[in-house]
Design a protein around this motif. Sequence first.
Motif, short mmCIF file in Angstrom:
data_model
loop_
_atom_site.label_atom_id
_atom_site.label_comp_id
_atom_site.label_asym_id
_atom_site.label_seq_id
_atom_site.Cartn_x
_atom_site.Cartn_y
_atom_site.Cartn_z
N ILE A 168 0.83 -1.20 0.00
CA ILE A 168 0.00 0.00 0.00
C ILE A 168 0.87 1.25 0.00
O ILE A 168 0.60 2.23 -0.71
CB ILE A 168 -0.95 -0.01 1.23
CG1 ILE A 168 -2.03 -1.08 1.04
CG2 ILE A 168 -1.59 1.35 1.44
CD1 ILE A 168 -2.89 -1.31 2.27
N ALA A 169 1.93 1.22 0.78
CA ALA A 169 2.83 2.39 0.87
C ALA A 169 3.41 2.72 -0.50
O ALA A 169 3.56 3.90 -0.88
CB ALA A 169 3.94 2.11 1.88
N LYS A 170 3.75 1.67 -1.29
CA LYS A 170 4.31 1.90 -2.62
C LYS A 170 3.25 2.36 -3.61
O LYS A 170 3.48 3.25 -4.43
CB LYS A 170 4.97 0.61 -3.13
CG LYS A 170 6.25 0.23 -2.41
CD LYS A 170 6.89 -1.01 -3.02
CE LYS A 170 6.15 -2.27 -2.64
NZ LYS A 170 6.81 -3.50 -3.14
N VAL A 171 2.08 1.75 -3.50
CA VAL A 171 1.03 1.97 -4.50
C VAL A 171 0.38 3.35 -4.37
O VAL A 171 0.04 3.99 -5.38
CB VAL A 171 -0.06 0.86 -4.36
CG1 VAL A 171 -1.30 1.22 -5.16
CG2 VAL A 171 0.50 -0.47 -4.80
N LEU A 172 0.23 3.85 -3.15
CA LEU A 172 -0.55 5.08 -2.93
C LEU A 172 0.22 6.36 -3.25
O LEU A 172 -0.39 7.44 -3.28
CB LEU A 172 -1.06 5.13 -1.49
CG LEU A 172 -2.00 4.00 -1.06
CD1 LEU A 172 -2.58 4.30 0.32
CD2 LEU A 172 -3.12 3.81 -2.07
N LYS A 173 1.49 6.26 -3.50
CA LYS A 173 2.27 7.47 -3.80
C LYS A 173 1.75 8.16 -5.05
O LYS A 173 1.64 7.56 -6.11
CB LYS A 173 3.75 7.10 -4.01
CG LYS A 173 4.47 6.75 -2.72
CD LYS A 173 5.93 6.41 -2.98
CE LYS A 173 6.65 6.06 -1.68
NZ LYS A 173 8.06 5.68 -1.91
N GLY A 174 1.40 9.43 -4.91
CA GLY A 174 0.93 10.23 -6.03
C GLY A 174 -0.53 10.01 -6.40
O GLY A 174 -1.02 10.59 -7.36
N ARG A 175 -1.23 9.17 -5.65
CA ARG A 175 -2.63 8.89 -5.93
C ARG A 175 -3.52 9.36 -4.78
O ARG A 175 -3.14 9.26 -3.62
CB ARG A 175 -2.87 7.40 -6.14
CG ARG A 175 -2.22 6.82 -7.40
CD ARG A 175 -2.64 5.36 -7.55
NE ARG A 175 -2.24 4.80 -8.83
CZ ARG A 175 -1.15 4.05 -9.00
NH1 ARG A 175 -0.37 3.78 -7.97
NH2 ARG A 175 -0.84 3.57 -10.20
#
Length: 594
Positions: free
Chosen positions: A527-534
């Motif tokens: 989640i920490a990687k995926v949510l960046k910029g979103r």
Amino acid sequence: MEIKEQEFKKNFDLHLWKRLFDFLKRYRNSVVVLVFVMIGVGIIDATFPFLNKYAIDNYVKKGSLNGFWKFILIYIAFIVLQVFNVWWLIALAGKIDMGLCYDIRKSAFNKLQKLSFSFYDKTPVGWIMARLTSDVSRIGDTLAWGIVDFIWGIAIMGSIVVYMFILNVKLAIITLSVVPFLVILSLYFQNKILFEYRKVRRINSQITGAFNEGIMGAKTSKILNIEDKNIYEFKNLTNSMFSSSVRAAVLSSIYMPLVMTLGSIGTALALNFGGKGVILEKISFGTLAAFISYSIQFFDPVRELARVMAEFISAQTAAERVISLIDAEVEIKDTGEKSKIKKIKGDIEFKDVCFSYEDGKNVLENFNLKVKAGQSIALVGETGSGKSTIVNLLCRFYEPTKGTIYIDGVDYRSIPLSLLHSSLGYVLQTPHLFSGTIKENIQYANLDASIEEIIEAAKLANAHDFIMSLEKGYDTEVGEGGAKLSVGQRQLISIARAIVANPSIFILDEATSSVDTETEHLIQQAIAKVLKGRTSFIIAHRLSTIKSADRILVIKDGKIIEDGSHKELMKKRGYYYRLYTNQYLLEQEKNIFG
């Protein structure tokens, strides 16, 4: 809230049958050919007694076989033609039956894909299954084979009437004098049978629903030891259906003998008046024999038409339910307005939003919220506070009762649903996988995704390692609902599925609440990687998982009572502080005492 099916009360619904016959248009050519074939079958069936009359008067009575071989050849020709007609009608009717069932089910399934969440909130799965299985089969069988029997019945009856009047007008009128009584009788029984068949189809839906719940909840039933209760409730349903079915059968069983009685009266009249005519030599013996055959033969199709009418009544009750599904209003749809947005960035605003579920009090009232693109928003609160409602409104699974939701500065109702939903990544608390392979399940979010993109998404979701440890890797079958994988593995795949769509807005609804600590750690890393910029909305029960969120909103009774980062809310020592510290202490106790 008790869920009830729509009640239908029309004796004959012209609009309903028009809708059904719309499905027949695709098979127009087959239906036309079938009609002509059945007319031919009816005419030939009615011709045989006329040929017998000719044989009796010209060969039997005269005791001569002069020209008899020609008669035999003609008779055989009619038999061969009838055999061909019967083969043809079975092939055509079977094609129409299967095609209709396919088309109706396809149309209903397409509508199910478009219907909003509110439809599924008030419609049990079992009722839908009953409509798409037994109800559709009833419609297909009745329309296809009902056409066969109906056209045959009309054709043979019409032909018999013509032959009767050709042979003897007076005797024809006497023999057919019972027909008006038959019409009155049929109209009376139609209403009675229709009422009972409606009850049968309605209870059939409830039984299918009970089957569905019983199968889906079998483990829970055993755990709670409520098998006997389930059997008792199911027995009551089946008894109700049995009673209604018996009443419908009794009405039909009364109706059919009455039709046969009228037919027998017609035969008796033909014998009485025709016999006197033969004695007085006003009519030939062959004519009397033909009239006796016709009086019996005439009421055979009458009985068939009576049966067909009963089946059409039953089919109407099934059609009412299927067409009501196909014609169900799609509450959430494109408005026709076109925004200039080609790609969603993620700026979101709720402005004076009110929302209530059907026949319920407001879950949200004058709700206001502004979120900047790229922000991560955590939603915290008690069960029923409105957290899931907020994200469901954002996804436009429901629409506000009042107020407006803006995305990137425009009313989100002007954004095409296809664009909005393709810009969303939604990870549910209980992940659902479809039957198929892991690769196919990840690819569902983006059907054009290459294998490289699928693998990259799986790596971001921390799912790649466990997938590669499986014997067939990405080609591993997941089973129905993902049953061959653990809950944690299913959740990682569902995150990968959301990632492969490359969404602008991410929704995580209790994504870690049903997994073990080790898998939770993997999900948190993903989640920490995926949510960046979103832009992201995270509904969380474990507050330790949302400490890094840009904003934490504490929701109570549909209102924001606290708003800030983790540090800011801890400093306030308010509702969030008490919730977090209580949960932290419970987790520590659990770690210490095991």
